[in-house]
Scaffold this motif. Structure first.
Motif, PDB file in Angstrom:
ATOM      1  N   ASP A   1      -9.375  -6.666 -21.302  1.00 14.02           N
ATOM      2  CA  ASP A   1     -10.581  -7.311 -20.757  1.00 14.02           C
ATOM      3  C   ASP A   1     -10.894  -8.663 -21.383  1.00 14.02           C
ATOM      4  O   ASP A   1     -11.173  -9.625 -20.694  1.00 14.02           O
ATOM      5  CB  ASP A   1     -11.828  -6.413 -20.870  1.00 14.02           C
ATOM      6  CG  ASP A   1     -11.737  -5.190 -19.984  1.00 14.02           C
ATOM      7  OD1 ASP A   1     -11.038  -5.257 -18.964  1.00 14.02           O
ATOM      8  OD2 ASP A   1     -12.359  -4.173 -20.319  1.00 14.02           O
TER       9      ASP A   1
ATOM     10  N   ASP B   1     -19.185  -5.940 -27.437  1.00 16.74           N
ATOM     11  CA  ASP B   1     -18.078  -4.972 -27.430  1.00 16.74           C
ATOM     12  C   ASP B   1     -16.725  -5.655 -27.609  1.00 16.74           C
ATOM     13  O   ASP B   1     -15.729  -5.017 -27.887  1.00 16.74           O
ATOM     14  CB  ASP B   1     -18.097  -4.094 -26.157  1.00 16.74           C
ATOM     15  CG  ASP B   1     -17.802  -4.866 -24.871  1.00 16.74           C
ATOM     16  OD1 ASP B   1     -17.629  -6.093 -24.934  1.00 16.74           O
ATOM     17  OD2 ASP B   1     -17.752  -4.233 -23.810  1.00 16.74           O
TER      18      ASP B   1
ATOM     19  N   TRP C   1     -16.504   4.848 -21.474  1.00 18.74           N
ATOM     20  CA  TRP C   1     -16.006   3.468 -21.428  1.00 18.74           C
ATOM     21  C   TRP C   1     -16.086   2.843 -22.806  1.00 18.74           C
ATOM     22  O   TRP C   1     -15.294   1.998 -23.167  1.00 18.74           O
ATOM     23  CB  TRP C   1     -16.834   2.614 -20.456  1.00 18.74           C
ATOM     24  CG  TRP C   1     -16.602   2.929 -19.024  1.00 18.74           C
ATOM     25  CD1 TRP C   1     -17.481   3.522 -18.154  1.00 18.74           C
ATOM     26  CD2 TRP C   1     -15.416   2.697 -18.246  1.00 18.74           C
ATOM     27  NE1 TRP C   1     -16.910   3.658 -16.912  1.00 18.74           N
ATOM     28  CE2 TRP C   1     -15.650   3.151 -16.939  1.00 18.74           C
ATOM     29  CE3 TRP C   1     -14.174   2.129 -18.540  1.00 18.74           C
ATOM     30  CZ2 TRP C   1     -14.697   3.069 -15.914  1.00 18.74           C
ATOM     31  CZ3 TRP C   1     -13.226   2.045 -17.532  1.00 18.74           C
ATOM     32  CH2 TRP C   1     -13.489   2.508 -16.241  1.00 18.74           C
ATOM     33  N   TYR C   2     -17.100   3.230 -23.562  1.00 18.01           N
ATOM     34  CA  TYR C   2     -17.336   2.550 -24.832  1.00 18.01           C
ATOM     35  C   TYR C   2     -17.777   3.545 -25.892  1.00 18.01           C
ATOM     36  O   TYR C   2     -18.902   4.046 -25.834  1.00 18.01           O
ATOM     37  CB  TYR C   2     -18.405   1.466 -24.650  1.00 18.01           C
ATOM     38  CG  TYR C   2     -18.733   0.720 -25.919  1.00 18.01           C
ATOM     39  CD1 TYR C   2     -17.864  -0.244 -26.401  1.00 18.01           C
ATOM     40  CD2 TYR C   2     -19.877   1.009 -26.639  1.00 18.01           C
ATOM     41  CE1 TYR C   2     -18.144  -0.913 -27.570  1.00 18.01           C
ATOM     42  CE2 TYR C   2     -20.167   0.340 -27.813  1.00 18.01           C
ATOM     43  CZ  TYR C   2     -19.303  -0.621 -28.265  1.00 18.01           C
ATOM     44  OH  TYR C   2     -19.579  -1.292 -29.431  1.00 18.01           O
TER      45      TYR C   2
ATOM     46  N   SER D   1     -20.557  -2.251 -13.626  1.00 21.18           N
ATOM     47  CA  SER D   1     -19.727  -1.093 -13.960  1.00 21.18           C
ATOM     48  C   SER D   1     -19.625  -0.160 -12.765  1.00 21.18           C
ATOM     49  O   SER D   1     -20.551  -0.065 -11.958  1.00 21.18           O
ATOM     50  CB  SER D   1     -20.287  -0.347 -15.169  1.00 21.18           C
ATOM     51  OG  SER D   1     -19.357   0.622 -15.592  1.00 21.18           O
TER      52      SER D   1
ATOM     53  N   THR E   1     -10.328   1.062 -21.990  1.00 18.01           N
ATOM     54  CA  THR E   1     -11.689   1.281 -22.465  1.00 18.01           C
ATOM     55  C   THR E   1     -12.200  -0.057 -22.970  1.00 18.01           C
ATOM     56  O   THR E   1     -11.451  -1.030 -22.966  1.00 18.01           O
ATOM     57  CB  THR E   1     -11.711   2.315 -23.602  1.00 18.01           C
ATOM     58  OG1 THR E   1     -10.717   1.949 -24.550  1.00 18.01           O
ATOM     59  CG2 THR E   1     -11.437   3.709 -23.084  1.00 18.01           C
ATOM     60  N   ASP E   2     -13.439  -0.097 -23.425  1.00 20.83           N
ATOM     61  CA  ASP E   2     -14.060  -1.404 -23.631  1.00 20.83           C
ATOM     62  C   ASP E   2     -14.122  -1.943 -25.061  1.00 20.83           C
ATOM     63  O   ASP E   2     -14.495  -3.083 -25.262  1.00 20.83           O
ATOM     64  CB  ASP E   2     -15.496  -1.389 -23.077  1.00 20.83           C
ATOM     65  CG  ASP E   2     -15.520  -1.124 -21.580  1.00 20.83           C
ATOM     66  OD1 ASP E   2     -14.422  -1.075 -20.995  1.00 20.83           O
ATOM     67  OD2 ASP E   2     -16.611  -0.956 -21.020  1.00 20.83           O
TER      68      ASP E   2
ATOM     69  N   TRP F   1     -14.844  -5.560 -22.210  1.00 15.77           N
ATOM     70  CA  TRP F   1     -15.323  -5.607 -20.822  1.00 15.77           C
ATOM     71  C   TRP F   1     -16.627  -6.381 -20.656  1.00 15.77           C
ATOM     72  O   TRP F   1     -16.719  -7.336 -19.895  1.00 15.77           O
ATOM     73  CB  TRP F   1     -15.486  -4.170 -20.317  1.00 15.77           C
ATOM     74  CG  TRP F   1     -16.112  -4.022 -18.972  1.00 15.77           C
ATOM     75  CD1 TRP F   1     -17.397  -3.647 -18.715  1.00 15.77           C
ATOM     76  CD2 TRP F   1     -15.494  -4.210 -17.687  1.00 15.77           C
ATOM     77  NE1 TRP F   1     -17.613  -3.579 -17.349  1.00 15.77           N
ATOM     78  CE2 TRP F   1     -16.453  -3.928 -16.697  1.00 15.77           C
ATOM     79  CE3 TRP F   1     -14.216  -4.604 -17.283  1.00 15.77           C
ATOM     80  CZ2 TRP F   1     -16.183  -4.023 -15.338  1.00 15.77           C
ATOM     81  CZ3 TRP F   1     -13.950  -4.700 -15.930  1.00 15.77           C
ATOM     82  CH2 TRP F   1     -14.929  -4.415 -14.977  1.00 15.77           C
ATOM     83  N   THR F   2     -17.661  -5.950 -21.365  1.00 14.43           N
ATOM     84  CA  THR F   2     -18.964  -6.580 -21.209  1.00 14.43           C
ATOM     85  C   THR F   2     -18.944  -8.011 -21.734  1.00 14.43           C
ATOM     86  O   THR F   2     -19.542  -8.911 -21.155  1.00 14.43           O
ATOM     87  CB  THR F   2     -20.043  -5.729 -21.905  1.00 14.43           C
ATOM     88  OG1 THR F   2     -20.091  -4.452 -21.261  1.00 14.43           O
ATOM     89  CG2 THR F   2     -21.406  -6.374 -21.815  1.00 14.43           C
TER      90      THR F   2
END
Lengths: 361, 307
Positions: free
Chosen positions: A239, A42, A194-195, A97, A219-220, A45-46
């Motif tokens: 992120d 992504d 989120w994604y 999450s 958002t991600d 975030w991840t």
């Protein structure tokens, strides 16, 4: 083979296996698992969590092996995935999450010997520890830059869900910008995910269409930044460092740094004394930062950011009064600060944020 | 409060174009009697192939071709299993979606985080593109204009051409078509490959015209919406276009209303696309007759074309 012999053999081999395990446990690597809400790819975030995981594996050099599960929905599916990981012998499970909170607690009850770490939640248990990052600190610094760069005086936020974690970032961003230009306003679009690159991009375009010229996202994916690049406005990475996704539009990235925490948690578990302390770190603890500031950002803005960053690193709280609410009423008096508990349950907008916060009257 | 509606229309159209392209392809496939639930997978494969081609120096037309071929390759697998081997179309289509998502995310790992070096930019038609409200219709990229032409093209092909008539008869009753001497399987392969190529083109749109990058699962479930659109439109191309605009529009509307500060609950706005789905579903199923009249009679049924 007769049944009794078979059973006997099974019991014997089980016993041997148990003994063997006991003897070899020092050399046997600890198993850790990570549950991700999006794909590692992504770019946000991840991806940041996975960088942290890799840093942890590297730091512990073979004493920990980790597995990941990507794209786990924040629904009943999460419980199944977490339960499965616990049943497979993982001793450390990081659920990364907010929406995994209740699933994590449920599974933790059935596996008291497994240590669970839940990111960004607020419910803990004897074997569920919470860790979180004060992203509103880099968001505030980003706001300062936005205040210097915006010509229209309109900022935009592509936001996920109206939860305190996101609301306080919107507030901090707006407060930072208003230290530069007290007339600045912030528009918020909630995308309820989120994604979802397509939707995030649409939201960014909708904001740009209304005259917003500096965007930030909660958002991600990097889609909002890309939209800004295409439409010739500015945006921040979120992120992870997103410079590469839109070098012209990118003003700076507010990044999460999880490696240090994951390493500490794994080291403690290997040593047999698992971490149990709730951690809510920020710039001071090295858990996040504002990085890769674009060379076009003027010197005055950089200096203001550097000064404020130093203050925050020295322990100054972002939500220190005077802070006015959306309607102009005084929410935090001069000299007072919001406590961690108040910051963690914030459900009001500061002055300058437009629109009504969903769920509030 | 300044209410500029034009950005809303632009956003709705941008979201509608890939839905329209994918749905038109699926429409042709279904009119030939095959239900390919693998749209999402084919779109993802197309998106990745186009993105890979462009990052390795291909020009835009070649990248588009790569995307369409990748979609068609997925469709060929579907065709072989369902037409030649007569496997279940539903199961095969679902597997194709999973396969496409898996393959594209696996092969796409090294391409995450780069911008496409060349992308499909808008080609505004002078004079018309600046019109208020409808202007965005004349400010599309090549794929957008192609999609609009494809609506007319697919309609003409199905309703006015001999081959289109053959294709429809295969979808209504392959046995009868066969007894009239039509090569049922050949026509079905053609329809499936067309559907795959269109899905690949829709994926190319996401990768090189809308998001301009590769991200895992970048079609974010739009393949399923395109699939539903075909039913909503009762297998008619013109209605697919209207449906695509409606669906692109509801998402865009939910976001747009927030930016202009209308005090509607964001939760209600987020549920708009689903509410729209229910409303449309209810309204079309209210007229069972029409639904039955327009659905290809042999849709989803395996056919043994041989002796």
């Amino acid at each position: 083979m007769k049944r009794s012999t078979f059973l006997g053999a099974t019991v014997a081999s089980l016993a041997l296996a148990t003994l063997g395990l006991g003897a070899a446990s020092a050399a046997e690597p600890l198993k850790a698992a990570f549950v991700y809400v999006g794909p590692v790819g992504d770019g946000g975030w991840t991806y940041a969590h996975d960088l942290g995981r890799k840093a942890m594996e590297k730091a512990l050099g073979g004493k920990v092996v980790s597995t990941i599960v990507e794209n786990v929905p924040e629904s009943g599916d999460a419980e199944r995935v977490i339960r499965d990981l616990a049943a497979k012998g993982n001793k450390l499970i990081f659920t990364t999450s907010f929406g995994y909170m209740d699933s994590t607690l449920k599974v933790a009850k059935s596996f008291p010997k497994v240590e669970f770490y839940h990111a960004t939640g607020f419910k803990s248990a004897p074997n569920v520890t919470i860790y979180n990052s004060r992203m509103y600190e880099p968001a505030y610094l980003a706001g300062i830059i936005a205040g210097h760069m915006s010509k229209s005086g309109k900022l935009g936020v592509v936001a996920s869900f109206p939860i305190p974690e996101v609301v306080r970032n919107i507030n901090a961003y707006t407060m930072g910008a208003r230290t530069v230009n007290p007339a600045i306003t912030t528009k918020v679009v909630w995308v309820s995910t989120w994604y979802d690159p397509t939707k995030e991009r649409q939201a960014a375009e909708a904001l740009i269409g209304q005259g917003v010229d500096v965007l930030i996202q909660n958002t991600d994916s990097s889609a909002p930044l890309q939209a800004a690049q295409d439409k010739g406005v500015y945006a921040f990475g979120w992120d992870s460092d997103m410079t590469a996704y839109g070098p012209k539009a990118h003003l700076a990235s507010a990044i999460e740094i999880w490696g240090g925490y994951y390493t500490k948690a794994a080291e403690a578990a290997v040593a047999g004394k698992p971490l149990k302390q709730t951690v809510w770190g920020g710039i001071k603890e090295g858990m996040n930062d504002l990085v890769s500031i674009n060379p076009i950002v003027p010197e005055a803005a950089r200096k203001q950011v550097a000064d404020k960053r130093a203050e925050i690193a020295a322990g100054k709280l972002v939500f220190t009064g005077p802070i006015k609410g959306q309607d102009g009423s005084m929410k935090v008096a001069a000299g007072k600060s919001l406590t961690d508990k108040e910051v963690d349950s914030i459900n009001w907008y500061v002055e300058g944020v437009e629109g009504q916060l969903p769920g509030q009257k | 409060m300044t209410l500029s509606v034009t950005p809303l229309v632009a956003s709705a159209i941008a979201a509608a174009i890939p839905l329209l392209i994918a749905a038109l392809g699926e429409l042709v496939t279904e009119r030939a009697g095959l239900l390919n639930l693998g749209l999402e997978g084919m779109m993802l494969m197309g998106a990745l192939a186009a993105f890979v081609a462009i990052t390795h120096g291909a020009s835009l037309p070649w990248a588009l071709l790569a995307g369409m071929l990748a979609g068609a390759a997925g469709a060929l697998v579907f065709g072989f299993l369902t037409i030649t081997l007569q496997a279940s179309q539903v199961a095969t289509g679902l597997s194709l979606t999973i396969l496409g998502a898996g393959i594209s995310s696996f092969l796409g790992r090294d391409y995450v985080g780069y911008r496409a070096p060349a992308t499909f930019e808008t080609l505004p038609i002078p004079g018309l593109a600046d019109l208020p409200v409808v202007g965005p219709l004349f400010d599309l990229n090549v794929l957008g204009y192609a999609a609009l032409l494809a609506v007319v093209g697919v309609w003409y092909f199905l309703q006015r051409s001999r081959l289109g008539l053959h294709l429809r008869s295969v979808g209504e009753s392959p046995a009868v078509a066969r007894s009239l001497g039509l090569r049922v399987n050949r026509i079905r392969y053609g329809a499936v490959l067309f559907g795959g190529a269109m899905a690949g083109m829709a994926g190319t749109y996401y990768a090189l015209a809308q998001l301009k990058m590769w991200q895992e699962g970048l079609t974010s479930g739009n393949g399923w919406i395109a699939l539903a659109l075909v039913v909503f439109a009762t297998w008619r191309p013109g209605r697919v276009a209207i449906g695509a605009l409606l669906f692109g529009g509801v998402t865009a509307l939910g976001l747009w209303l927030q930016t202009v500060g209308v005090g509607v609950s964001t939760f209600a706005l987020a549920s708009l696309p689903y509410l729209a789905t229910i409303v449309v579903l209810v309204s079309i199923s209210a007229d069972q007759q029409a639904l039955r009249r327009h659905a290809p009679a042999a849709l989803g049924k395996p056919f043994f074309d041989g002796d």
